[in-house]
Scaffold this motif. Structure first.
Motif, PDB file in Angstrom:
ATOM      1  N   VAL A  26       0.839  -1.204   0.000  1.00 23.02           N
ATOM      2  CA  VAL A  26       0.000   0.000   0.000  1.00 23.02           C
ATOM      3  C   VAL A  26       0.874   1.254   0.000  1.00 23.02           C
ATOM      4  O   VAL A  26       1.957   1.271   0.598  1.00 23.02           O
ATOM      5  N   ASP A  27       0.416   2.298  -0.656  1.00 24.18           N
ATOM      6  CA  ASP A  27       1.097   3.594  -0.644  1.00 24.18           C
ATOM      7  C   ASP A  27       1.212   4.064   0.809  1.00 24.18           C
ATOM      8  O   ASP A  27       0.207   4.170   1.511  1.00 24.18           O
ATOM      9  N   PRO A  28       2.431   4.349   1.292  1.00 20.23           N
ATOM     10  CA  PRO A  28       2.577   4.765   2.687  1.00 20.23           C
ATOM     11  C   PRO A  28       1.810   6.034   3.035  1.00 20.23           C
ATOM     12  O   PRO A  28       1.383   6.203   4.181  1.00 20.23           O
ATOM     13  N   ALA A  29       1.619   6.913   2.061  1.00 20.50           N
ATOM     14  CA  ALA A  29       0.835   8.121   2.323  1.00 20.50           C
ATOM     15  C   ALA A  29      -0.615   7.765   2.648  1.00 20.50           C
ATOM     16  O   ALA A  29      -1.260   8.403   3.487  1.00 20.50           O
ATOM     17  N   ARG A  30      -1.124   6.730   2.001  1.00 17.98           N
ATOM     18  CA  ARG A  30      -2.490   6.278   2.268  1.00 17.98           C
ATOM     19  C   ARG A  30      -2.588   5.648   3.660  1.00 17.98           C
ATOM     20  O   ARG A  30      -3.564   5.883   4.385  1.00 17.98           O
ATOM     21  N   ILE A  31      -1.589   4.839   4.023  1.00 21.53           N
ATOM     22  CA  ILE A  31      -1.581   4.233   5.361  1.00 21.53           C
ATOM     23  C   ILE A  31      -1.598   5.325   6.421  1.00 21.53           C
ATOM     24  O   ILE A  31      -2.364   5.279   7.387  1.00 21.53           O
ATOM     25  N   TRP A  32      -0.734   6.329   6.223  1.00 23.21           N
ATOM     26  CA  TRP A  32      -0.626   7.423   7.190  1.00 23.21           C
ATOM     27  C   TRP A  32      -1.942   8.204   7.292  1.00 23.21           C
ATOM     28  O   TRP A  32      -2.420   8.497   8.389  1.00 23.21           O
ATOM     29  N   ALA A  33      -2.534   8.549   6.157  1.00 25.52           N
ATOM     30  CA  ALA A  33      -3.753   9.354   6.152  1.00 25.52           C
ATOM     31  C   ALA A  33      -4.905   8.609   6.830  1.00 25.52           C
ATOM     32  O   ALA A  33      -5.688   9.199   7.589  1.00 25.52           O
ATOM     33  N   GLU A  34      -5.013   7.311   6.558  1.00 29.30           N
ATOM     34  CA  GLU A  34      -6.084   6.532   7.166  1.00 29.30           C
ATOM     35  C   GLU A  34      -5.876   6.418   8.677  1.00 29.30           C
ATOM     36  O   GLU A  34      -6.828   6.516   9.458  1.00 29.30           O
ATOM     37  N   ALA A  35      -4.620   6.214   9.092  1.00 27.89           N
ATOM     38  CA  ALA A  35      -4.320   6.120  10.519  1.00 27.89           C
ATOM     39  C   ALA A  35      -4.632   7.435  11.221  1.00 27.89           C
ATOM     40  O   ALA A  35      -5.208   7.440  12.321  1.00 27.89           O
ATOM     41  N   ARG A  36      -4.270   8.553  10.604  1.00 20.94           N
ATOM     42  CA  ARG A  36      -4.570   9.853  11.207  1.00 20.94           C
ATOM     43  C   ARG A  36      -6.077  10.062  11.347  1.00 20.94           C
ATOM     44  O   ARG A  36      -6.557  10.544  12.380  1.00 20.94           O
ATOM     45  N   SER A  37      -6.824   9.688  10.309  1.00 24.30           N
ATOM     46  CA  SER A  37      -8.266   9.844  10.349  1.00 24.30           C
ATOM     47  C   SER A  37      -8.884   9.035  11.498  1.00 24.30           C
ATOM     48  O   SER A  37      -9.763   9.515  12.220  1.00 24.30           O
ATOM     49  N   GLN A  38      -8.410   7.807  11.665  1.00 24.27           N
ATOM     50  CA  GLN A  38      -8.915   6.972  12.758  1.00 24.27           C
ATOM     51  C   GLN A  38      -8.548   7.574  14.113  1.00 24.27           C
ATOM     52  O   GLN A  38      -9.361   7.564  15.049  1.00 24.27           O
ATOM     53  N   LEU A  39      -7.342   8.095  14.213  1.00 27.39           N
ATOM     54  CA  LEU A  39      -6.879   8.663  15.475  1.00 27.39           C
ATOM     55  C   LEU A  39      -7.685   9.906  15.852  1.00 27.39           C
ATOM     56  O   LEU A  39      -8.098  10.082  17.008  1.00 27.39           O
ATOM     57  N   GLU A  40      -7.936  10.763  14.875  1.00 21.13           N
ATOM     58  CA  GLU A  40      -8.640  12.014  15.152  1.00 21.13           C
ATOM     59  C   GLU A  40     -10.124  11.808  15.457  1.00 21.13           C
ATOM     60  O   GLU A  40     -10.796  12.751  15.886  1.00 21.13           O
ATOM     61  N   ALA A  41     -10.609  10.590  15.270  1.00 25.81           N
ATOM     62  CA  ALA A  41     -11.993  10.304  15.634  1.00 25.81           C
ATOM     63  C   ALA A  41     -12.170  10.258  17.155  1.00 25.81           C
ATOM     64  O   ALA A  41     -13.301  10.366  17.647  1.00 25.81           O
ATOM     65  N   TYR A  42     -11.068  10.142  17.881  1.00 27.17           N
ATOM     66  CA  TYR A  42     -11.139  10.136  19.345  1.00 27.17           C
ATOM     67  C   TYR A  42     -11.212  11.581  19.846  1.00 27.17           C
ATOM     68  O   TYR A  42     -10.401  12.425  19.448  1.00 27.17           O
ATOM     69  N   PRO A  43     -12.143  11.878  20.723  1.00 24.79           N
ATOM     70  CA  PRO A  43     -12.378  13.270  21.130  1.00 24.79           C
ATOM     71  C   PRO A  43     -11.264  13.889  21.957  1.00 24.79           C
ATOM     72  O   PRO A  43     -11.196  15.123  22.047  1.00 24.79           O
ATOM     73  N   THR A  44     -10.380  13.080  22.558  1.00 24.44           N
ATOM     74  CA  THR A  44      -9.322  13.650  23.401  1.00 24.44           C
ATOM     75  C   THR A  44      -8.026  13.888  22.630  1.00 24.44           C
ATOM     76  O   THR A  44      -7.023  14.278  23.219  1.00 24.44           O
ATOM     77  N   ILE A  45      -8.054  13.652  21.307  1.00 22.70           N
ATOM     78  CA  ILE A  45      -6.865  13.864  20.470  1.00 22.70           C
ATOM     79  C   ILE A  45      -6.958  15.207  19.761  1.00 22.70           C
ATOM     80  O   ILE A  45      -7.996  15.561  19.180  1.00 22.70           O
ATOM     81  N   ARG A  46      -5.879  15.961  19.805  1.00 21.40           N
ATOM     82  CA  ARG A  46      -5.770  17.187  19.010  1.00 21.40           C
ATOM     83  C   ARG A  46      -4.533  17.069  18.124  1.00 21.40           C
ATOM     84  O   ARG A  46      -3.482  16.604  18.576  1.00 21.40           O
ATOM     85  N   TRP A  47      -4.651  17.475  16.871  1.00 18.97           N
ATOM     86  CA  TRP A  47      -3.558  17.376  15.900  1.00 18.97           C
ATOM     87  C   TRP A  47      -3.154  18.780  15.465  1.00 18.97           C
ATOM     88  O   TRP A  47      -3.999  19.581  15.075  1.00 18.97           O
ATOM     89  N   VAL A  48      -1.873  19.074  15.541  1.00 16.26           N
ATOM     90  CA  VAL A  48      -1.363  20.375  15.121  1.00 16.26           C
ATOM     91  C   VAL A  48      -0.248  20.156  14.105  1.00 16.26           C
ATOM     92  O   VAL A  48       0.672  19.361  14.344  1.00 16.26           O
TER      93      VAL A  48
END
Length: 295
Positions: free
Chosen positions: A52-74
């Motif tokens: 799999v394209d590593p950019a796709r792996i990263w983007a999907e992982a970030r999306s899953q992570l940001e679904a948690y309400p206590t996570i903030r991404w900067v």
């Protein structure tokens, strides 16, 4: 006051943040957007994501992570780290500042490539460092190993598992008779004429004018922490056969109480799978340090 500030938004940092998010801890992830494998077209050897394209792996992982309400991404680069356990302060290049009880350094490493014209442009495309990540796709073809030092001997010995190997010593090391015998026994061709440049897909032009064509090239890079934050904060570094990294305990804590580290910057060898595993362990250990602060 955040529970944990994760500096580094690649695989190890996200894996750690996921464990903390599932413990409902307040976590900030600071991402400078410089994944080490950003030059590669495909990620291999990572269970469930092979090819799999590593950019796709990263983007999907970030999306899953940001679904948690206590996570903030900067998005930004951390330029300053001060304070002590339970009261750290991280400053970004933008001037924005954040406070947290714990710090996790997942900043990754920078690869120092040999000084050869054309090699930087092909890094991650046809020039690699890990046979387990890229060797299979060369389909038992012609492989060139460009020496950078003693670790290159190990590469030259290992890579015949993946194809027909030529070891280009490139004045980086002198082989003794036992090493020559060992390489010959493995079917490795030794080429001692220095490399002038890399051209085409993976063609090596030698100083005598000859051009050797390969299906892929490997070289042993030297790695250093991609960010100076750890050293500036007083975290001890240690040397490894492939470079330097942050020293950590079994619980992934650095020499500075309350600052943890994981991923390529805190372990060797390196791969996405190993970085994710190391990050997951670091996240659990960080959580335990918050639950049992005197433990």
């Amino acid at each position: 006051m955040l529970d944990v500030i994760v500096i580094g938004g690649s695989y190890a940092g996200m894996a750690a943040a996921l464990q903390l998010a599932r413990a409902r801890r307040k976590v900030l992830v600071i991402d400078a957007g410089q994944r080490r494998n950003r030059f590669a077209r495909h990620s291999h050897g990572f269970l469930g994501q092979d090819g799999v394209d590593p950019a796709r792996i990263w983007a999907e992982a970030r999306s899953q992570l940001e679904a948690y309400p206590t996570i903030r991404w900067v998005e930004g680069s951390a330029s300053g780290l001060t304070g002590q356990r339970d009261d750290f302060r991280v400053v970004l290049d933008s001037g924005e500042a954040f406070s947290g009880r714990r710090i996790l350094l997942a900043t990754g490493v920078a690869d120092q490539l040999p000084d050869i014209a054309g090699i930087n442009e092909r890094w991650g495309q046809s020039v690699f460092h890990c046979p387990y990540c890229h060797g299979y796709e060369l389909d038992q073809g012609r492989i060139g190993v460009i020496a950078t030092g003693p670790m290159s001997m190990h590469q030259a010995q290992l890579l015949p598992e993946w194809g027909e190997v030529t070891f280009l010593t490139n004045t980086a090391l002198t082989l003794d008779p036992d090493q020559r015998d060992d390489l010959h026994a493995r079917g490795v061709t030794i080429e001692e004429t220095p490399v002038a440049r890399i051209t085409g897909e993976a063609d090596v032009e030698l100083h005598d004018g000859r051009v050797l064509s390969f299906d892929g090239l490997f070289t042993a890079t030297r790695t250093i922490p991609a960010s100076p934050l750890a050293e500036a904060a007083g975290c001890a570094l240690i040397g490894t056969p492939i470079g330097s990294q942050i020293m950590t305990s079994e619980a992934k804590e650095t020499s500075i109480p309350g600052i943890f580290a994981c991923g390529d910057v805190a372990r060797a060898p390196h791969s996405v799978s190993l970085a994710v595993g190391d990050g997951a362990w670091a996240g659990a250990q960080l959580h335990r340090s918050l639950v049992w602060p005197e433990g």
